[in-house]
Design a protein around this motif. Sequence first.
Motif, short mmCIF file in Angstrom:
data_model
loop_
_atom_site.label_atom_id
_atom_site.label_comp_id
_atom_site.label_asym_id
_atom_site.label_seq_id
_atom_site.Cartn_x
_atom_site.Cartn_y
_atom_site.Cartn_z
N HIS A 86 -18.75 -39.33 35.01
CA HIS A 86 -18.75 -40.60 35.73
C HIS A 86 -17.36 -40.87 36.26
O HIS A 86 -16.43 -40.08 36.04
CB HIS A 86 -19.22 -41.75 34.82
N CYS A 87 -17.18 -41.97 36.97
CA CYS A 87 -15.88 -42.38 37.47
C CYS A 87 -15.16 -43.11 36.34
O CYS A 87 -15.44 -44.28 36.05
CB CYS A 87 -16.06 -43.29 38.69
N HIS A 88 -14.24 -42.43 35.69
CA HIS A 88 -13.58 -42.94 34.50
C HIS A 88 -12.61 -44.09 34.82
O HIS A 88 -11.99 -44.11 35.88
CB HIS A 88 -12.80 -41.82 33.81
N ALA A 89 -12.47 -45.01 33.85
CA ALA A 89 -11.55 -46.13 34.00
C ALA A 89 -10.32 -46.00 33.11
O ALA A 89 -9.38 -46.77 33.26
CB ALA A 89 -12.26 -47.45 33.69
N ASP A 90 -10.33 -45.03 32.19
CA ASP A 90 -9.23 -44.95 31.23
C ASP A 90 -8.31 -43.76 31.42
O ASP A 90 -7.35 -43.58 30.67
CB ASP A 90 -9.78 -44.95 29.80
N HIS A 91 -8.61 -42.92 32.40
CA HIS A 91 -7.71 -41.81 32.72
C HIS A 91 -8.04 -41.31 34.12
O HIS A 91 -9.11 -41.60 34.66
CB HIS A 91 -7.85 -40.66 31.71
N ILE A 92 -7.11 -40.57 34.71
CA ILE A 92 -7.33 -39.97 36.03
C ILE A 92 -7.91 -38.57 35.82
O ILE A 92 -7.41 -37.79 35.01
CB ILE A 92 -6.03 -39.90 36.83
N THR A 93 -8.96 -38.26 36.56
CA THR A 93 -9.58 -36.96 36.44
C THR A 93 -8.61 -35.84 36.84
O THR A 93 -7.76 -36.02 37.71
CB THR A 93 -10.84 -36.87 37.30
N LEU A 133 -13.88 -57.01 24.55
CA LEU A 133 -12.92 -55.91 24.48
C LEU A 133 -11.74 -56.15 25.41
O LEU A 133 -11.87 -56.81 26.44
CB LEU A 133 -13.61 -54.61 24.86
N PRO A 134 -10.55 -55.61 25.09
CA PRO A 134 -9.40 -55.74 25.99
C PRO A 134 -9.60 -54.96 27.28
O PRO A 134 -10.36 -53.99 27.33
CB PRO A 134 -8.24 -55.18 25.17
N TYR A 135 -8.91 -55.39 28.32
CA TYR A 135 -8.94 -54.73 29.63
C TYR A 135 -8.39 -53.31 29.49
O TYR A 135 -7.33 -53.11 28.89
CB TYR A 135 -8.08 -55.54 30.59
N PRO A 136 -9.08 -52.28 30.00
CA PRO A 136 -8.57 -50.90 29.89
C PRO A 136 -7.18 -50.77 30.51
O PRO A 136 -6.94 -51.23 31.63
CB PRO A 136 -9.60 -50.09 30.68
N LYS A 137 -6.28 -50.13 29.79
CA LYS A 137 -4.87 -50.07 30.21
C LYS A 137 -4.66 -49.37 31.54
O LYS A 137 -3.81 -49.77 32.33
CB LYS A 137 -4.04 -49.36 29.12
N GLN A 138 -5.43 -48.33 31.82
CA GLN A 138 -5.19 -47.53 33.03
C GLN A 138 -6.17 -47.83 34.16
O GLN A 138 -6.14 -47.15 35.18
CB GLN A 138 -5.26 -46.04 32.68
N ILE A 139 -7.00 -48.85 34.02
CA ILE A 139 -8.10 -49.05 34.97
C ILE A 139 -7.62 -49.25 36.40
O ILE A 139 -8.22 -48.74 37.35
CB ILE A 139 -9.00 -50.22 34.52
N ASP A 140 -6.53 -49.98 36.59
CA ASP A 140 -6.08 -50.29 37.95
C ASP A 140 -5.55 -49.06 38.67
O ASP A 140 -5.51 -49.02 39.91
CB ASP A 140 -5.00 -51.37 37.92
N VAL A 141 -5.13 -48.06 37.92
CA VAL A 141 -4.66 -46.80 38.51
C VAL A 141 -5.79 -45.77 38.53
O VAL A 141 -5.96 -45.04 39.51
CB VAL A 141 -3.46 -46.25 37.71
N ALA A 142 -6.55 -45.73 37.44
CA ALA A 142 -7.54 -44.67 37.28
C ALA A 142 -8.70 -44.76 38.26
O ALA A 142 -9.08 -43.76 38.88
CB ALA A 142 -8.07 -44.67 35.84
#
Length: 265
Positions: free
Chosen positions: A90-97, A242-251
Amino acid sequence: MWLPRSCPAVAATLRALAVPLRAHGTRQAQRQRMLFRQLFEPESCTYTYLLADLKTKEAVLIDPVLEMAKRDAELVRELGLHLVYAANTHCHADHITGTGLLKKLLPGCCSVISKDSGALADILICEGDALEFGAFTLEARSTPGHTDGCLTYVLNDRTMAFTGDALLIRGCGRTDFQQGSPETLYHSVHEKIFTLPGDCLIYPAHDYMGQMVSTVEEERTLNPRLTQSCETFVQLMNNLNLPYPKQIDVAIPANLKCGIQDAAS
């Protein structure tokens, strides 16, 4: 639809697991023909999976992480494999593929993601499509709910399922952003994953407790969330806070360019 083969850690590398395969001959014969590696990225607790046909050397990498792409490419080279597909669940929100970098490191590799994800890739797949590598295939099952574009990849003999964030070990992916829907997720898991054979091995995209693998039977009887009624599950998921994913705005922006990022990105 059968896709053509011609298309162009917690620990670090985890040990190889013997995979009991049933299709096209005995289990022993199959174990001798398929290579399997489970790899780990500690920052996002992401599992990456490498599968290959040892006869043809064709390989698939599932859910690679950008920071580990060079490690993964080196392993592919060391083992003498040809990486045919770098596929995301899927399109991940917590890391860059890592698919974009892998395409540069291993020419001929194609990036893959669900058409329903809204992301770009060399190959966009849907329910029922299959990725072929040598004598093996991975069937794509649409399992939305965490995101619209979630896929579970099932090995052709139904002994292994790579569930992404749809089904985790004793848990599941969150449903409070990125088109999340607890009701949709509940039905996806029960209809597309829990209907697999009970001894089918479950390999998730993440684990935060140090567990590497589960089975369909374990999860459909022991998963504390998904053994509840749909109504109870929806209420639980809507109140996780849950807290906002740390890397979502970049990932997410990077992953919407899944595997075709330019050099600058």
